[in-house]
Design a protein around this motif. Structure first.
Motif, mmCIF file in Angstrom:
data_model
loop_
_atom_site.group_PDB
_atom_site.id
_atom_site.type_symbol
_atom_site.label_atom_id
_atom_site.label_comp_id
_atom_site.label_asym_id
_atom_site.label_seq_id
_atom_site.Cartn_x
_atom_site.Cartn_y
_atom_site.Cartn_z
ATOM 1 N N VAL A 158 0.859 -1.180 0.000
ATOM 2 C CA VAL A 158 0.000 0.000 0.000
ATOM 3 C C VAL A 158 0.900 1.236 0.000
ATOM 4 O O VAL A 158 1.954 1.242 0.638
ATOM 5 N N CYS A 159 0.484 2.254 -0.696
ATOM 6 C CA CYS A 159 1.197 3.528 -0.702
ATOM 7 C C CYS A 159 1.413 3.985 0.745
ATOM 8 O O CYS A 159 0.514 3.867 1.579
ATOM 9 N N CYS A 168 -2.364 8.139 2.866
ATOM 10 C CA CYS A 168 -2.715 6.717 2.908
ATOM 11 C C CYS A 168 -2.450 6.117 4.290
ATOM 12 O O CYS A 168 -3.255 5.327 4.790
ATOM 13 N N PRO A 187 -7.306 4.872 -3.221
ATOM 14 C CA PRO A 187 -6.481 5.813 -2.468
ATOM 15 C C PRO A 187 -6.960 7.250 -2.672
ATOM 16 O O PRO A 187 -7.465 7.596 -3.748
ATOM 17 N N CYS A 244 -6.063 -1.792 4.761
ATOM 18 C CA CYS A 244 -5.116 -1.674 3.650
ATOM 19 C C CYS A 244 -5.780 -2.007 2.320
ATOM 20 O O CYS A 244 -5.546 -1.323 1.319
ATOM 21 N N LYS A 264 -5.943 0.728 -0.582
ATOM 22 C CA LYS A 264 -5.241 0.392 -1.824
ATOM 23 C C LYS A 264 -6.192 0.433 -3.018
ATOM 24 O O LYS A 264 -5.830 0.863 -4.105
#
Length: 90
Positions: free
Chosen positions: A26-27, A32, A85, A78, A82
């Protein structure tokens, strides 16, 4: 001396946040990270304590009892972040 309540669930979620986000790819931009943490904490029951002297003991007890729930909540958050976002791309 003021004793501010501490949320054990938040402490434990923060401890595992980076690890789970990396594993889930995930970023990790601030938006985020905050979104994953907020979604996670909203899905977990808060567990507040005020006795700083017993904090470590209470953390250990809570960790043993709820670590699986915390990891599951982080993973679910997450997946949601994801998929959609909110950060601004490039």
């Amino acid at each position: 001396q003021d004793k501010h309540p501490v949320n054990l669930a938040e402490i434990l979620a923060c401890e595992k946040l980076e690890l789970v986000m990396e594993r889930m790819r995930v970023c990790t931009c601030p938006t985020c990270v905050n979104d994953v943490l907020a979604l996670t904490l909203n899905s977990l029951p808060a567990k507040y304590v005020t006795d700083a002297e017993k904090l470590d003991l209470q953390l250990e007890l809570y960790k043993k009892e709820y670590e699986t729930d915390i990891l599951a909540a982080l993973t679910k958050s997450c997946v949601r972040v994801k998929a959609v976002p909110r950060h601004k791309m490039g």
